[in-house]
Write a protein that holds these residues in place. Structure first.
Motif, short mmCIF file in Angstrom:
data_model
loop_
_atom_site.label_atom_id
_atom_site.label_comp_id
_atom_site.label_asym_id
_atom_site.label_seq_id
_atom_site.Cartn_x
_atom_site.Cartn_y
_atom_site.Cartn_z
N SER A 88 -13.27 7.81 -37.52
CA SER A 88 -13.25 9.43 -37.75
C SER A 88 -13.87 10.08 -36.37
CB SER A 88 -14.50 9.66 -38.81
OG SER A 88 -15.74 9.21 -38.06
N SER A 89 -13.35 11.42 -36.34
CA SER A 89 -13.76 12.16 -35.24
C SER A 89 -13.09 11.85 -33.99
CB SER A 89 -15.37 12.47 -35.06
OG SER A 89 -15.84 12.75 -36.14
N CYS A 90 -11.96 11.24 -33.96
CA CYS A 90 -11.13 10.61 -32.89
C CYS A 90 -10.68 12.03 -31.97
CB CYS A 90 -10.20 9.84 -33.21
SG CYS A 90 -10.76 8.30 -33.96
N ALA A 91 -11.45 12.29 -30.90
CA ALA A 91 -10.84 13.37 -30.07
C ALA A 91 -10.49 12.80 -28.51
CB ALA A 91 -12.21 14.21 -29.66
N ALA A 92 -10.51 13.62 -27.60
CA ALA A 92 -9.90 13.15 -26.28
C ALA A 92 -10.55 12.03 -25.62
CB ALA A 92 -9.90 14.30 -25.36
N THR A 93 -11.92 11.97 -25.70
CA THR A 93 -12.62 11.12 -25.09
C THR A 93 -13.75 10.30 -25.77
OG1 THR A 93 -14.28 12.52 -24.27
CG2 THR A 93 -12.61 12.26 -22.66
N SER A 94 -13.56 10.39 -26.98
CA SER A 94 -14.37 9.68 -27.98
C SER A 94 -13.88 9.23 -29.56
CB SER A 94 -15.93 10.31 -28.02
OG SER A 94 -15.80 11.53 -28.94
N CYS A 95 -14.34 8.21 -29.95
CA CYS A 95 -13.91 7.96 -31.29
C CYS A 95 -14.99 7.25 -32.12
CB CYS A 95 -12.61 7.24 -31.33
SG CYS A 95 -11.75 6.72 -32.78
N LEU A 96 -15.05 7.56 -33.33
CA LEU A 96 -16.17 7.01 -34.25
C LEU A 96 -15.51 6.04 -35.14
CD1 LEU A 96 -18.37 9.84 -35.57
CD2 LEU A 96 -18.97 8.14 -33.60
N VAL A 97 -16.08 4.71 -35.24
CA VAL A 97 -15.45 3.78 -36.00
C VAL A 97 -16.69 3.25 -37.13
CG1 VAL A 97 -14.48 1.47 -36.25
CG2 VAL A 97 -14.01 2.50 -34.29
N VAL A 98 -16.22 3.29 -38.34
CA VAL A 98 -17.50 3.57 -39.31
C VAL A 98 -17.22 2.51 -40.25
CG1 VAL A 98 -18.89 4.86 -40.92
CG2 VAL A 98 -17.85 6.09 -38.94
N LEU A 116 -16.98 5.14 -29.61
CA LEU A 116 -16.21 4.55 -28.27
C LEU A 116 -15.96 5.87 -27.48
CD1 LEU A 116 -13.27 2.74 -30.10
CD2 LEU A 116 -15.38 1.81 -29.30
N TYR A 117 -16.16 5.60 -26.14
CA TYR A 117 -16.00 6.72 -25.01
C TYR A 117 -15.02 6.10 -24.05
CZ TYR A 117 -20.67 7.80 -27.05
OH TYR A 117 -21.75 8.31 -27.65
N GLY A 118 -14.53 7.34 -23.62
CA GLY A 118 -13.33 7.26 -22.63
C GLY A 118 -13.61 6.62 -21.43
N ASP A 119 -14.90 6.52 -20.94
CA ASP A 119 -15.24 5.71 -19.82
C ASP A 119 -15.49 4.32 -20.16
OD1 ASP A 119 -17.58 5.51 -21.19
OD2 ASP A 119 -18.89 6.62 -19.59
N GLY A 120 -15.06 3.68 -20.95
CA GLY A 120 -15.31 2.34 -21.50
C GLY A 120 -16.38 1.79 -22.14
N THR A 121 -17.29 2.60 -22.43
CA THR A 121 -18.69 2.34 -22.95
C THR A 121 -18.51 2.44 -24.61
OG1 THR A 121 -19.76 4.36 -22.42
CG2 THR A 121 -19.83 2.82 -20.94
N SER A 122 -19.57 1.96 -25.20
CA SER A 122 -19.65 2.25 -26.65
C SER A 122 -20.91 2.19 -27.00
CB SER A 122 -18.94 1.46 -27.42
OG SER A 122 -19.13 -0.05 -27.22
N THR A 123 -21.43 2.74 -28.18
CA THR A 123 -22.69 2.55 -28.69
C THR A 123 -22.50 2.24 -30.30
OG1 THR A 123 -22.99 4.90 -29.29
CG2 THR A 123 -23.83 4.26 -27.17
N VAL A 124 -23.58 1.46 -30.85
CA VAL A 124 -23.68 1.07 -32.04
C VAL A 124 -24.90 1.42 -32.64
CG1 VAL A 124 -23.58 -0.80 -33.41
CG2 VAL A 124 -22.30 -1.04 -31.63
N SER A 125 -24.87 2.14 -33.89
CA SER A 125 -25.98 2.35 -34.63
C SER A 125 -25.75 2.07 -36.01
CB SER A 125 -26.06 3.95 -34.59
OG SER A 125 -24.96 4.78 -35.09
N SER A 126 -26.77 1.67 -36.80
CA SER A 126 -26.82 1.15 -38.13
C SER A 126 -28.11 2.04 -39.01
CB SER A 126 -26.99 -0.16 -38.09
OG SER A 126 -28.01 -0.64 -37.70
N SER A 127 -27.73 2.17 -40.17
CA SER A 127 -28.80 2.55 -41.10
C SER A 127 -28.68 2.21 -42.58
CB SER A 127 -28.80 4.32 -41.26
OG SER A 127 -27.52 4.75 -41.64
#
Length: 129
Positions: A88-98, A116-127
């Motif tokens: 979801s919310s996949c734009a030019a420099t970021s994309c969410l995988v849920v 996911l970010y265009g600079d090669g980094t990513s963050t993970v969150s959970s709830s």
């Protein structure tokens, strides 16, 4: 007095002995239950993490080829017994995988999100765990 000795000779357990055994079992249960629940929660999380990793690699491949997440498949991905997956919310420099817990399962209401970010980094969150 003789009748009481005859009953004891039959080899039964007294009420005090049975209560002591039950108390020991209760203590063992109290000590083991948190570890069991944590292991089960980690197993559910690992199931989601495995599929999210596959989706993440697919998204990165798309980004590497086009230098953008624009036009990437925004939609559902193959579900498992416990999880529904989507991009979801996949734009030019970021994309969410849920990953979202399926209704009627032990992980109902739980979500795991990888950004996911265009600079090669990513963050993970959970709830919801």
């Amino acid at each position: 007095m003789r009748g009481r000795k005859a009953l004891r000779a039959q080899g039964g357990f007294t009420l005090v002995e049975l209560v002591i055994v039950l108390v020991i079992l209760a203590i063992l249960l109290v000590l083991a239950l948190p570890s069991y629940l944590a292991a089960r929660r980690n197993a559910y999380f690992a199931e989601a993490a495995e599929r999210l990793q596959e989706m993440r690699e697919f998204a990165w491949s798309f980004y590497v080829e086009r230098q953008s997440f624009d036009g990437f498949l925004d939609g559902p991905y193959q579900s498992t017994a416990n999880w529904d997956f989507s991009y979801s919310s996949c734009a030019a420099t970021s994309c969410l995988v849920v990953a979202t817990g399926r209704p009627g399962t032990r992980v109902q209401g739980a979500t795991v999100t990888v950004t996911l970010y265009g600079d090669g980094t990513s963050t993970v969150s959970s709830s919801g765990f």
